[in-house]
Design a protein around this motif. Structure first.
Motif, PDB file in Angstrom:
ATOM      1  N   GLN A   1       0.833  -1.220  -0.251  1.00 51.62           N
ATOM      2  CA  GLN A   1      -0.052  -0.068   0.081  1.00 51.62           C
ATOM      3  C   GLN A   1       0.854   1.206  -0.027  1.00 51.62           C
ATOM      4  O   GLN A   1       1.749   1.486   1.027  1.00 51.62           O
ATOM      5  N   TRP A   2       1.209   1.681  -1.166  1.00 55.50           N
ATOM      6  CA  TRP A   2       1.702   3.155  -1.206  1.00 55.50           C
ATOM      7  C   TRP A   2       1.490   3.912  -2.428  1.00 55.50           C
ATOM      8  O   TRP A   2       0.867   3.626  -3.347  1.00 55.50           O
ATOM      9  N   SER A   3       1.607   5.343  -1.988  1.00 56.96           N
ATOM     10  CA  SER A   3       1.130   6.407  -2.678  1.00 56.96           C
ATOM     11  C   SER A   3       2.153   6.720  -3.742  1.00 56.96           C
ATOM     12  O   SER A   3       1.850   7.499  -4.615  1.00 56.96           O
TER      13      SER A   3
ATOM     14  N   MET B   1      -8.597   0.274 -19.953  1.00 55.84           N
ATOM     15  CA  MET B   1      -7.903  -0.087 -18.632  1.00 55.84           C
ATOM     16  C   MET B   1      -6.634   0.792 -18.392  1.00 55.84           C
ATOM     17  O   MET B   1      -6.194   1.236 -17.125  1.00 55.84           O
ATOM     18  N   GLU B   2      -5.655   1.197 -19.362  1.00 60.72           N
ATOM     19  CA  GLU B   2      -4.897   2.072 -19.367  1.00 60.72           C
ATOM     20  C   GLU B   2      -5.109   3.553 -18.563  1.00 60.72           C
ATOM     21  O   GLU B   2      -4.303   3.948 -17.708  1.00 60.72           O
ATOM     22  N   VAL B   3      -6.351   4.067 -18.977  1.00 62.45           N
ATOM     23  CA  VAL B   3      -6.672   5.189 -18.168  1.00 62.45           C
ATOM     24  C   VAL B   3      -7.001   4.985 -16.741  1.00 62.45           C
ATOM     25  O   VAL B   3      -6.757   5.755 -16.094  1.00 62.45           O
TER      26      VAL B   3
ATOM     27  N   THR C   1      -5.810   5.628 -11.105  1.00 64.82           N
ATOM     28  CA  THR C   1      -5.530   5.033  -9.840  1.00 64.82           C
ATOM     29  C   THR C   1      -4.093   5.494  -9.263  1.00 64.82           C
ATOM     30  O   THR C   1      -3.951   5.543  -8.145  1.00 64.82           O
ATOM     31  N   ALA C   2      -3.450   5.566 -10.486  1.00 69.51           N
ATOM     32  CA  ALA C   2      -1.760   5.612  -9.911  1.00 69.51           C
ATOM     33  C   ALA C   2      -1.523   7.253  -9.651  1.00 69.51           C
ATOM     34  O   ALA C   2      -0.644   7.328  -8.822  1.00 69.51           O
ATOM     35  N   PHE C   3      -2.062   7.695 -10.268  1.00 74.14           N
ATOM     36  CA  PHE C   3      -1.414   9.321 -10.272  1.00 74.14           C
ATOM     37  C   PHE C   3      -2.493  10.272 -10.087  1.00 74.14           C
ATOM     38  O   PHE C   3      -2.461  11.517 -10.088  1.00 74.14           O
ATOM     39  N   GLY C   4      -3.821   9.894  -9.953  1.00 71.26           N
ATOM     40  CA  GLY C   4      -4.968  10.650  -9.508  1.00 71.26           C
ATOM     41  C   GLY C   4      -5.572  10.433  -8.272  1.00 71.26           C
ATOM     42  O   GLY C   4      -5.076   9.767  -7.618  1.00 71.26           O
ATOM     43  N   SER C   5      -7.025  10.671  -8.221  1.00 75.30           N
ATOM     44  CA  SER C   5      -7.631  10.236  -7.062  1.00 75.30           C
ATOM     45  C   SER C   5      -8.232   8.865  -7.271  1.00 75.30           C
ATOM     46  O   SER C   5      -8.891   8.722  -8.307  1.00 75.30           O
ATOM     47  N   ASP C   6      -8.620   8.271  -6.101  1.00 77.41           N
ATOM     48  CA  ASP C   6      -9.388   7.144  -6.118  1.00 77.41           C
ATOM     49  C   ASP C   6     -10.871   7.344  -6.305  1.00 77.41           C
ATOM     50  O   ASP C   6     -11.079   8.286  -5.744  1.00 77.41           O
TER      51      ASP C   6
ATOM     52  N   GLY D   1      -8.619  11.473  -2.911  1.00 81.85           N
ATOM     53  CA  GLY D   1      -7.594  12.416  -3.553  1.00 81.85           C
ATOM     54  C   GLY D   1      -6.272  12.027  -3.262  1.00 81.85           C
ATOM     55  O   GLY D   1      -5.361  12.652  -3.798  1.00 81.85           O
ATOM     56  N   VAL D   2      -5.804  10.470  -2.680  1.00 80.20           N
ATOM     57  CA  VAL D   2      -4.521  10.108  -2.578  1.00 80.20           C
ATOM     58  C   VAL D   2      -4.263   9.191  -3.685  1.00 80.20           C
ATOM     59  O   VAL D   2      -4.931   8.209  -3.851  1.00 80.20           O
TER      60      VAL D   2
END
Length: 326
Positions: A55-57, A265-267, A272-277, A282-283
């Motif tokens: 679990q890592w931001s 899937m790529e979007v 989820t990797a660089f935006g908010s969940d 927002g992490v």
């Protein structure tokens, strides 16, 4: 023929070390490409597997090991499966249309009657392929805009529509609009594949068919299409895998919207990797996105295995054709 068979037997009798040493210069020239692949392909793949267990931001030095929890969450995430299905739906719609149009163009451009203008048309259809997908995506947002976009202007001037069409903002049209743009952009690539396959077919077969009175249509049905089948397997699989990589086009045209209807899937992984969940925290969740990428990558790997199997069969059939030609 006998000399070639003898050479293959002699090569097979050598040990692995002897064969590697004999081909040392080949591996030496491959070394720069192998280093770049290791740095930008193999290392990120390995690290994706590693990060998927945490679990890592991505913005902190510390990571919390959670094992397979990310994978469990991915399997139960509705938005993941929506994006997963949408990616393959995108592929299933795009690939047949793209390959069908490309085959038709290749057959026309391969005809002797088109030999003078064929190079110009090949360049014209291949030009979008070498143009950056992000640039095409941005350009298409202006072309398809309901506010003074040239497509809407043309339709309105011809009286085909009563009001502007929001191609990218309408949830019922946006996905299919992106599919249409993707087909147009990459149409030239399978066209070149088909042209290469068509040029392998011996012209003597067509000459014999014409002597027997076969029409163009019968030549197509009984010579061209049957001999293209081994190549078609590879072309279909290469095009299918390539169609799953549509991130630049989708991201620049719609960003996955409206209402996630174009989120492939790529979007989804990028969001989820660089935006908010989806929880609105927002992490960024780099570990969770890595798990989603691994699951999606495994599905693409299955297509790659099918591609390898198709290449092997194509080589066998091509070898049989060359042997029969001799």
């Amino acid at each position: 023929m006998q000399n070639a068979t003898g050479d293959r037997r002699l090569t097979a009798s050598k040990s692995l070390g002897e064969r590697l040493w004999a081909a040392r210069w080949c591996y030496l020239f491959m070394l720069p490409a192998l280093l770049l692949s290791a740095l930008f392909t193999f290392y990120p793949i390995v690290m994706s597997w590693y990060y998927s267990l945490f679990q890592w931001s991505g913005f902190t030095a510390s990571k919390t090991f959670i094992g397979l929890s990310n994978y469990v969450e991915v399997v139960g995430d509705k938005y993941f499966w929506d994006a997963f299905v949408r990616s393959f739906l995108f592929m299933l719609v795009s690939v047949p249309i793209k390959l069908g149009l490309a085959l038709l163009l290749a057959i026309l451009l391969n005809d002797q009657a088109m030999r003078l203008v064929s190079p110009a048309f090949r360049t014209l259809f291949f030009l979008p392929v070498v143009t950056t997908a992000a640039i095409i995506g941005i350009m298409m947002t202006f072309v398809l805009s309901p506010f003074n976009g040239p497509i809407n202007k043309a339709f309105l001037s011809m009286g085909l529509i009563g009001g502007p069409i929001d191609f990218l903002g309408n949830p019922k049209l946006s996905l299919w609009t992106v599919v249409g743009v993707e087909i147009w952009k990459w149409l030239g690539q399978p066209m070149i594949y088909w042209l290469a396959a068509l040029q392998v077919i011996p012209q003597s077969l067509y000459e014999a068919a014409r002597v027997d009175g076969a029409t163009w249509w019968r030549q197509l049905l009984h010579i061209t299409l049957p001999l293209l089948i081994p190549f078609a397997i590879v072309i279909v699989l290469i095009t299918a895998v390539g169609t799953l990589r549509v991130f630049p086009l989708v991201q620049t045209m719609t960003g996955g919207g409206p209402f996630f209807v174009t989120e492939v899937m790529e979007v989804y992984i990028y969001r989820t990797a660089f935006g908010s969940d989806m929880g609105g925290i927002g992490v960024p969740r780099l570990g969770y996105a890595s798990a989603a990428g691994v699951v999606f990558g495994m599905s693409i790997m299955l297509l790659a295995l099918l591609q390898a199997w198709g290449v092997r069969n194509m080589r066998e059939v091509r070898g049989a054709l060359e042997t029969s030609g001799e």
